[in-house]
Design a protein around this motif. Structure first.
Motif, mmCIF file in Angstrom:
data_model
loop_
_atom_site.group_PDB
_atom_site.id
_atom_site.type_symbol
_atom_site.label_atom_id
_atom_site.label_comp_id
_atom_site.label_asym_id
_atom_site.label_seq_id
_atom_site.Cartn_x
_atom_site.Cartn_y
_atom_site.Cartn_z
ATOM 1 N N UNK A 88 -41.717 35.604 113.974
ATOM 2 C CA UNK A 88 -41.291 36.207 112.716
ATOM 3 C C UNK A 88 -41.429 37.720 112.693
ATOM 4 N N UNK A 89 -41.852 38.316 113.815
ATOM 5 C CA UNK A 89 -41.942 39.771 113.866
ATOM 6 C C UNK A 89 -43.163 40.346 113.177
ATOM 7 N N UNK A 90 -44.177 39.543 112.932
ATOM 8 C CA UNK A 90 -45.392 40.062 112.293
ATOM 9 C C UNK A 90 -46.173 40.973 113.227
ATOM 10 N N UNK A 91 -46.067 40.718 114.521
ATOM 11 C CA UNK A 91 -46.577 41.629 115.538
ATOM 12 C C UNK A 91 -45.387 42.040 116.390
ATOM 13 N N UNK A 92 -45.586 42.986 117.303
ATOM 14 C CA UNK A 92 -44.491 43.358 118.184
ATOM 15 C C UNK A 92 -44.178 42.198 119.119
ATOM 16 N N UNK A 93 -42.936 42.137 119.582
ATOM 17 C CA UNK A 93 -42.550 41.076 120.504
ATOM 18 C C UNK A 93 -43.328 41.190 121.808
ATOM 19 N N UNK A 94 -43.677 42.411 122.205
ATOM 20 C CA UNK A 94 -44.457 42.601 123.431
ATOM 21 C C UNK A 94 -45.832 41.943 123.300
ATOM 22 N N UNK A 95 -46.507 42.202 122.188
ATOM 23 C CA UNK A 95 -47.824 41.610 121.963
ATOM 24 C C UNK A 95 -47.744 40.093 121.912
ATOM 25 N N UNK A 96 -46.747 39.584 121.197
ATOM 26 C CA UNK A 96 -46.533 38.132 121.088
ATOM 27 C C UNK A 96 -46.304 37.516 122.457
ATOM 28 N N UNK A 97 -45.468 38.161 123.286
ATOM 29 C CA UNK A 97 -45.138 37.605 124.595
ATOM 30 C C UNK A 97 -46.331 37.646 125.548
ATOM 31 N N UNK A 98 -47.094 38.726 125.522
ATOM 32 C CA UNK A 98 -48.247 38.815 126.414
ATOM 33 C C UNK A 98 -49.333 37.810 126.031
ATOM 34 N N UNK A 99 -49.426 37.483 124.752
ATOM 35 C CA UNK A 99 -50.363 36.437 124.342
ATOM 36 C C UNK A 99 -49.928 35.087 124.928
ATOM 37 N N UNK A 100 -48.624 34.854 124.972
ATOM 38 C CA UNK A 100 -48.106 33.641 125.599
ATOM 39 C C UNK A 100 -48.393 33.661 127.100
ATOM 40 N N UNK A 101 -48.209 34.830 127.729
ATOM 41 C CA UNK A 101 -48.498 34.973 129.157
ATOM 42 C C UNK A 101 -49.961 34.665 129.439
ATOM 43 N N UNK A 102 -50.833 35.102 128.567
ATOM 44 C CA UNK A 102 -52.267 34.850 128.735
ATOM 45 C C UNK A 102 -52.551 33.347 128.734
ATOM 46 N N UNK A 103 -51.915 32.643 127.803
ATOM 47 C CA UNK A 103 -52.118 31.192 127.744
ATOM 48 C C UNK A 103 -51.542 30.513 128.990
ATOM 49 N N UNK A 104 -50.422 31.030 129.496
ATOM 50 C CA UNK A 104 -49.826 30.464 130.704
ATOM 51 C C UNK A 104 -50.774 30.608 131.894
ATOM 52 N N UNK A 105 -51.423 31.765 131.997
ATOM 53 C CA UNK A 105 -52.374 31.989 133.090
ATOM 54 C C UNK A 105 -53.576 31.065 132.946
ATOM 55 N N UNK A 106 -54.105 30.958 131.739
ATOM 56 C CA UNK A 106 -55.266 30.091 131.503
ATOM 57 C C UNK A 106 -54.936 28.638 131.870
ATOM 58 N N UNK A 107 -53.756 28.181 131.452
ATOM 59 C CA UNK A 107 -53.351 26.813 131.781
ATOM 60 C C UNK A 107 -53.208 26.636 133.296
ATOM 61 N N UNK A 108 -52.670 27.659 133.959
ATOM 62 C CA UNK A 108 -52.503 27.589 135.411
ATOM 63 C C UNK A 108 -53.852 27.524 136.121
ATOM 64 N N UNK A 109 -54.806 28.322 135.657
ATOM 65 C CA UNK A 109 -56.136 28.319 136.269
ATOM 66 C C UNK A 109 -56.832 26.979 136.060
ATOM 67 N N UNK A 110 -56.658 26.409 134.885
ATOM 68 C CA UNK A 110 -57.256 25.095 134.623
ATOM 69 C C UNK A 110 -56.640 24.035 135.527
ATOM 70 N N UNK A 111 -55.329 24.109 135.714
ATOM 71 C CA UNK A 111 -54.654 23.150 136.583
ATOM 72 C C UNK A 111 -55.121 23.307 138.033
ATOM 73 N N UNK A 112 -55.265 24.576 138.455
ATOM 74 C CA UNK A 112 -55.712 24.839 139.827
ATOM 75 C C UNK A 112 -57.138 24.347 140.035
ATOM 76 N N UNK A 113 -57.981 24.482 139.002
ATOM 77 C CA UNK A 113 -59.363 24.020 139.109
ATOM 78 C C UNK A 113 -59.418 22.493 139.224
ATOM 79 N N UNK A 114 -58.481 21.840 138.545
ATOM 80 C CA UNK A 114 -58.451 20.374 138.587
ATOM 81 C C UNK A 114 -57.893 19.874 139.908
#
Length: 217
Positions: A88-114
């Protein structure tokens, strides 16, 4: 040697000018994201192209695995485009996207640990050298920035990369990291102090080696 990227601040006028340009760019990118949400394919292309490099750099540093950066970036954009209707544009699209990137990395690390996978150290070192950023002010070619950053705790590395290398504000980094602004400031300060100490140590070792070589000649 004093490292400008770690210690120096821009003159006030230049810093404001840089901030104005960054804010203008973020406004354009956010507008493209909102248009993309409405189904504009050209806006989707502009949005992805504008932020692709930032996402690749961020996930490479956050995951400490340059080989996985492209896959993580692709995962990030797939997630973002799939949930763009909720932006909805409440934050910048850059901030919103990097937060998604952060979650993608966390999920990847969890998968790699498993499901741990073997990797050759030599291949990893080669990948790091190939991914090494070039042309950063104040760093000699012989100093591997990625090696220095890898020595930092993950939270400090993330805060430093976001604010000092990617140019985000402390407030934006706090949104991405889901922590107070003061915490980001503290992490950046500690990361900077650690990097300066590591660089000084590397330079001292280089001087010792140079002295030994001259003595042996």
């Amino acid at each position: 040697m004093i490292i400008p990227v770690l210690t120096a601040s821009r003159p006030g006028g230049e810093e404001r000018h840089h901030g104005d340009r960054a804010a203008s760019a973020d406004e354009s990118i956010t507008a493209w994201a909102l248009a993309a949400r409405g189904g504009d394919p050209a806006a989707v292309d502009r949005f992805v192209r504008a932020l692709h490099r930032d996402v690749v750099r961020y996930v490479a540093h956050l995951s400490a695995d340059p080989q996985a950066a492209d896959d993580l970036a692709q995962d990030t954009f797939l997630r973002a485009l799939g949930s763009l209707h909720r932006f909805e544009g409440r934050s910048s699209a850059r901030t919103w996207l990097l937060a998604i990137a952060r979650r993608a990395v966390i999920d990847s690390l969890r998968h790699a640990a498993a499901r741990p996978r073997a990797s050759e150290a030599a291949d990893w070192r080669s990948a790091v050298e190939l991914a090494q950023p070039r042309g950063l002010p104040g760093f000699d070619d012989g100093v591997a920035l990625l090696d220095l950053l890898a020595a930092l705790p993950g939270d400090r590395r993330e805060a430093f990369v976001l604010t000092q290398m990617m140019g985000l504000s402390y407030a934006e980094a706090a949104l991405i990291g889901d922590c107070p602004v003061g915490t980001v400031r503290s992490r950046v300060a500690r990361a900077r102090a650690t990097l300066i100490a590591l660089l000084a140590e590397a330079e001292a070792q280089a001087r010792v080696r140079a002295t030994d070589l001259r003595s042996a000649a």
